[in-house]
Design an enzyme around this catalytic site. Structure first.
Site, short mmCIF file in Angstrom:
data_model
loop_
_atom_site.label_atom_id
_atom_site.label_comp_id
_atom_site.label_asym_id
_atom_site.label_seq_id
_atom_site.Cartn_x
_atom_site.Cartn_y
_atom_site.Cartn_z
N GLY A 289 1.02 -1.00 0.22
CA GLY A 289 -0.41 0.25 -0.15
C GLY A 289 0.92 1.72 0.12
N ARG B 232 -15.72 -14.57 -8.06
CA ARG B 232 -15.19 -13.46 -8.22
C ARG B 232 -16.96 -13.30 -8.87
NH1 ARG B 232 -12.39 -11.37 -13.62
NH2 ARG B 232 -14.37 -11.33 -14.51
N HIS C 248 0.40 1.15 -13.17
CA HIS C 248 0.54 0.18 -13.26
C HIS C 248 2.18 0.56 -13.63
CE1 HIS C 248 1.26 -3.60 -15.69
NE2 HIS C 248 1.75 -2.94 -16.18
N ASP D 57 -10.88 -0.01 -17.62
CA ASP D 57 -12.42 -0.88 -17.86
C ASP D 57 -11.82 -1.97 -18.01
OD1 ASP D 57 -10.20 -1.78 -20.20
OD2 ASP D 57 -10.44 -1.02 -21.66
N GLY E 5 -10.66 -4.28 -19.76
CA GLY E 5 -9.41 -5.55 -20.25
C GLY E 5 -8.64 -5.03 -19.28
N VAL E 6 -7.55 -6.12 -19.61
CA VAL E 6 -6.54 -6.46 -18.62
C VAL E 6 -5.12 -4.46 -18.65
CG1 VAL E 6 -4.63 -7.22 -17.81
CG2 VAL E 6 -6.43 -8.98 -18.37
N ASP E 7 -5.60 -3.82 -17.97
CA ASP E 7 -4.32 -3.06 -17.78
C ASP E 7 -4.91 -2.39 -19.41
OD1 ASP E 7 -3.06 -3.53 -16.03
OD2 ASP E 7 -1.83 -4.72 -16.80
N LYS F 282 9.01 5.99 -6.49
CA LYS F 282 9.03 7.24 -6.65
C LYS F 282 8.53 7.25 -7.15
CE LYS F 282 12.58 10.07 -4.86
NZ LYS F 282 13.81 10.39 -5.18
N GLU G 211 5.39 6.76 -9.67
CA GLU G 211 4.69 6.51 -9.13
C GLU G 211 3.96 7.15 -8.03
OE1 GLU G 211 2.87 2.02 -8.11
OE2 GLU G 211 4.90 1.63 -9.89
C1 GRF Z 1 2.97 -0.58 -7.93
O1 GRF Z 1 4.15 -1.25 -8.71
C2 GRF Z 1 1.44 -0.43 -8.28
O2 GRF Z 1 1.88 -0.06 -9.93
C3 GRF Z 1 1.52 -1.86 -8.60
O3 GRF Z 1 1.17 -2.18 -7.96
C4 GRF Z 1 2.54 -2.17 -7.14
C5 GRF Z 1 1.13 -1.54 -5.68
O4 GRF Z 1 2.65 -1.21 -4.76
N1 GRF Z 1 0.28 -1.84 -9.22
P1 GRF Z 1 1.65 -0.37 -3.90
O5 GRF Z 1 1.16 -1.60 -2.79
O6 GRF Z 1 1.55 0.35 -3.60
O7 GRF Z 1 3.42 -0.69 -2.59
#
Ligand code: GRF
Length: 231
Positions: free
Chosen positions: A16, A86, A135, A167, A169-171, A198, A200
């Site tokens: 997280g 699911r 992502h 959406d 789809g996958v990413d 970092k 992100e």
């Molecule tokens: C990140 O790299 C994010 O891009 C991907 O999963 C990872 C999650 O990391 N979807 P965190 O749990 O936010 O530290």
């Protein structure tokens, strides 16, 4: 104090760190909305404990427990246990989210694919998507669960991250922002992951901020593909 009307929820599966960056950005006012909840598909997600300690409303929809329960009770629909469990998990997820309400759902390391059915309920208007994701690759390259690993193993010279609307789809959803960086010769995967994460932590809050400032418009572009216009 007047409660901020707009709020977003965050879904996680693990550590997280992106969730933390969103929470901090909302607390500091950088994101003009508050965090309404943090939900997880795993009761042991480290980020869940962090959010709870912070006084945030948290919940778990334990996908694995639900799957076990369905298998042991022999309940399944013709498509099989995987699909039935699911659907059952998503129906619980929908209840948890609807009972709290939110303007936007941010996936932050949430390791489950959301079905088209679920998305059509939480995000019914294609031109006004309400689910975002971060992502760890420069999409559309390297969708899936190991974006930095796949980028590094392929021998790419540039790695990066993408924030996009989700959406079914996958990413594949409309891209909001991307940030990249040069991989230096001989750089380790651990280093690439660290540098990517970092980026992100800067990019995701900036996109959520734009969303709440009404700075993101989704438009149908060429060949019917949706694109995000900023500003
Ligand atoms: C990140 O790299 C994010 O891009 C991907 O999963 C990872 C999650 O990391 N979807 P965190 O749990 O936010 O530290």
């Amino acid at each position: 104090m007047v409660e901020q009307a707009r709020k977003f929820g965050i879904l996680i599966s693990g550590r997280g760190s992106n969730m933390q960056s969103l929470v901090r950005a909302a607390e500091s006012g950088f994101i003009p909305a508050r965090v309404g909840f943090v939900g997880s598909d795993r009761p042991d997600a480290a980020g869940l404990a962090w959010a709870k300690d912070r006084g945030i409303d948290t919940f778990t929809v334990d996908y694995r427990r639900i799957a076990r329960k369905m298998r042991s009770s022999g309940k399944r629909i013709s498509a099989g246990y995987g699909r039935s469990s699911r659907l059952a998990a998503e129906s619980e997820l929908l209840q948890e989210i609807s009972s709290r309400g939110c303007d936007l759902i941010c996936l932050a390391g949430f390791m489950r694919i959301l079905s088209a059915d679920f998305l059509s309920q939480v995000s019914p208007d294609r031109l006004n998507p309400r689910v975002m994701n971060i992502h760890p690759s420069l999409l559309p390259a390297f969708p899936g669960t190991d974006g930095y690993g796949d980028t590094w193993r392929y021998g790419c010279r540039i790695a990066g991250c993408t924030v996009h609307f989700v959406d079914s789809g996958v990413d594949t959803g409309p891209i909001i922002a991307q940030r990249g960086f040069q991989i230096t010769p001989g750089e380790s995967l651990e280093s690439v992951k660290k540098r990517g994460l970092k980026l992100e932590h800067q990019t995701y809050p900036a996109c959520v901020r734009l969303y709440f400032l009404d700075g993101l418009k989704v438009v149908a572009a060429q060949q019917g593909r949706l694109q995000v216009a900023i500003g």
